[in-house]
Enzyme design. Structure first.
Site, PDB file in Angstrom:
ATOM      1  CG  ASN B 202       2.281  -4.736   0.168  1.00  0.00           C
ATOM      2  OD1 ASN B 202       2.082  -5.381  -0.857  1.00  0.00           O
ATOM      3  ND2 ASN B 202       1.355  -3.989   0.732  1.00  0.00           N
ATOM      4  CG  HIS B 399      -5.314  -3.784   4.968  1.00  0.00           C
ATOM      5  ND1 HIS B 399      -5.072  -2.505   5.368  1.00  0.00           N
ATOM      6  CD2 HIS B 399      -4.616  -3.957   3.820  1.00  0.00           C
ATOM      7  CE1 HIS B 399      -4.256  -1.925   4.508  1.00  0.00           C
ATOM      8  NE2 HIS B 399      -3.961  -2.772   3.563  1.00  0.00           N
ATOM      9  CB  ALA B 401       1.447  -1.768  10.012  1.00  0.00           C
TER      10      ALA B 401
END
Lengths: 138, 476
Positions: B202, B399, B401
């Site tokens: 990510n 921080h 979604a």
């Protein structure tokens, strides 16, 4: 029990599970599941081999150690592995992994495995064979 | 989860009262809809965290909380060493000091769109991204020690970025009390060639447009204007942090009986702050924070080099740099008395409010910028810390979604090429070495970040300042 591996869902990370007739076989299959998180194991040629030895006070921690050593070898050698042989000797593991250098264009690596956690960590007899499973941080 | 299982303490505050072995209650900041959608494992893990020695006030979960290992991701907990408080490797996570930094460009959207393809290609060529990538910096043993002790200050001294950047980084760019000697040879080996690399999964680098300003005063203080472009970098301490997490998790599990700690689950492995294992972990973890700060600083330099070539009139000063996975010693008021607590934030952002002494003067009136990451196709947000947050989760906020579905599910639903083409049609250029990685990170695999941000604001954790929309995303 059929020998094999699978992934199981985890909200942010990934669970992996190996199945085999023996704990050692389940460890080998779980290692394939580890590779499959990164790339298709079928795309990885088992050209070169490395040896891995580790020790831990119990079989579950030994399983986490095995996966973590593979994560370390993948990261520092920049290799992927597709064939594994494990021998368990009490609290010690002697392993061998065959693979090849990472080729991003061909292997299309998706994620980098950061390490094996102790979440859902289990090495246990099941359905006449053995399973070895845990969640890995990706 | 079923709201009926909680005591509602506010519009966005839900309590599990202390019961059984819990030393403190557990509190979740979320809207009713987010709570209903939250994984039941969050409750289970918070209840476990609330049992750990020396925990004070409450075990907290942010609106984006989800099932982690040991602590939930989006979990915040503080421990008092005077009360036998512990430090937990699982409470920090493997990607130590994974975080976000945001750079101004001063450019209007149209200026960037005019060179969007060239800029995307140049960033992708310059910033190493993806599995197995290596950086330009190769560290020998002495340089490694200096980097682990010096963080972004070390990077600036090596010529990566400006001294002015340091003011805009938590801890002024260097985490104090790092102990490089507590970082193993293996962890160092994993990092040797990885300084200045984005990583994968990510992690990302995005060029974004400020599309909405919610708080004019806050936006002015942060230097944000609608229609202007910023660059956001999301990455952490790379292989070094992962290896430290792995090694100390095991060491803490093995040492727990020695410290008479009964773990509700092995994954909660921890050690007293005042113990050899605890002290070693803190020293290594702080070195990993410095590693992450140095990493983001080197990447910042690479980004500036690219802009100097493609858009030479642009200047890229740093707005701010925040870390998500840390344990830091901070004074917090407990029962009216300030006490130095070991605050664990795992997938949570520090969110100091106005007037906090650790903030640079520019943010004295607004609170610190809280940088909330999105996904390739969705918005990111910049919030500001509030005074009220100090009385909630030790000045913390969400921080990001959080994932709505597993990587496996995402891979079955999307093809990487399809995601790239669909986003290109919306004016968002994606560059990544892995199409499979893009499929796993498809925007639809993430929850709605706006709902998370709305809940954080409604809970009083932080206030909305600006929304950012991606124009270019370099994905690892």
């Amino acid at each position: 029990m059929a020998t094999g591996w699978e992934h199981f869902p985890h909200a942010a990370d990934m669970g992996l599970r190996g199945r085999g007739a023996t704990p050692a076989e389940a460890f080998e299959q779980a290692a394939l599941a580890l590779t499959a998180l990164v790339a298709d194991p079928a795309s990885v040629q088992p050209r070169d081999s490395i040896t891995i030895d580790c020790a831990a006070p119990d079989r579950e921690l030994l399983f986490a150690d095995w996966l973590n050593r593979l994560v370390y070898e993948m990261a520092t050698r920049r290799m992927l592995f597709s064939r594994f042989a494990v021998r368990l000797d009490g609290a010690r593991l002697h392993g061998r992994a065959w693979g090849e250098p990472l080729d991003p264009a061909r292997h299309q690596p998706a994620v980098e495995v950061k390490g094996a956690t102790y979440t859902a960590l289990r090495v246990a007899p099941e359905a006449g064979g053995w399973i070895a499973q845990t969640v890995v941080d990706v | 989860m079923d709201p009926a299982d909680f005591a509602r303490r506010g519009e966005c505050l839900w309590e599990i009262p202390a019961h059984g072995p819990m030393r403190v209650p557990a509190l979740i900041c979320a809207s009713e809809a987010l709570l209903r959608a939250m994984d039941g494992k969050v409750r289970e893990q918070l209840v476990n965290v609330a049992q750990l020695p020396g925990i004070v006030t409450a075990a907290w979960a942010m609106p984006d909380a989800h099932w982690g290992y040991g602590f939930p991701i989006g979990g915040v907990a503080a421990f008092d060493p005077d009360a036998g408080g512990v430090v937990s490797a699982g409470g920090v996570g493997f990607d130590i000091s994974c975080g976000v930094r945001c750079l101004h460009t001063g450019l209007a959207r149209a200026e960037v769109v005019a060179v969007q393809q060239r800029l995307a290609d140049a960033l992708f060529a310059r910033v190493p991204a993806g599995l197995g990538s290596t950086g330009q910096v190769h560290l020998g043993p002495e340089a490694m020690d200096a980097m682990l002790a010096g963080g972004a200050r070390w990077a600036v001294a090596q010529g990566f970025g400006d001294a002015a950047d340091l003011e805009r980084i938590e801890e002024r760019g260097r985490m104090a009390d790092a102990r490089p000697e507590c970082v193993s040879t293996q962890a160092r080996h994993r990092q040797r060639d990885e300084v200045g690399t984005l990583g994968s999964g990510n992690h990302y680098l995005e060029v974004q447009e400020v599309t909405m300003v919610g708080d004019e005063r806050g936006a002015r203080a942060f230097g944000l204007r609608a229609g202007e472009v910023v660059v956001t970098i999301h990455c952490g301490s790379r292989g070094l942090g992962h290896q430290i997490g792995t090694e100390y998790l095991k060491r803490m599990v093995l040492a727990a009986p020695q410290y008479a700690i009964t773990l509700p689950d092995r994954e909660l492995a921890c050690a007293p702050v005042r113990s050899e294992v605890g002290a070693d972990y803190l020293g290594a973890m702080r070195a990993a924070i410095n590693c992450a700060l140095a990493n983001r600083q080197v990447i910042t330099h690479l980004v500036r080099e690219v802009f100097a070539e493609v858009l030479p009139h642009a200047k890229l000063p740093l707005l701010y740099d925040v870390s998500h996975n840390t344990c830091k010693v901070e004074p917090h008021r407990v029962a009216g008395v300030l006490r130095p607590l070991y605050v664990h934030r795992k997938g949570a952002t520090r969110a100091f409010g106005p007037g906090h002494p650790d903030l640079p003067a520019a943010f004295a009136d607004t609170g610190q910028p809280v940088l909330i990451g999105g996904s390739m196709g969705t918005a990111s947000w910049i919030l500001a810390g509030t005074r009220a947050s100090a009385e909630l989760a030790f000045s913390s906020a969400c921080h990001g979604a959080g994932r709505a579905m597993s990587r496996h599910q995402a891979l079955r639903r999307w093809r990487g090429r399809q995601v790239v083409d669909e986003l290109a049609a919306r004016g968002i250029l994606i560059r990544s070495p892995s199409l499979r990685g893009i499929a796993e990170e498809a925007p639809g695999a993430y929850k709605d970040v706006t709902a998370v941000v709305d809940a954080a604001e409604a809970a009083g954790l932080a206030g909305k300042v600006a929304r950012l929309a991606p124009l270019i995303c370099i994905k690892g």
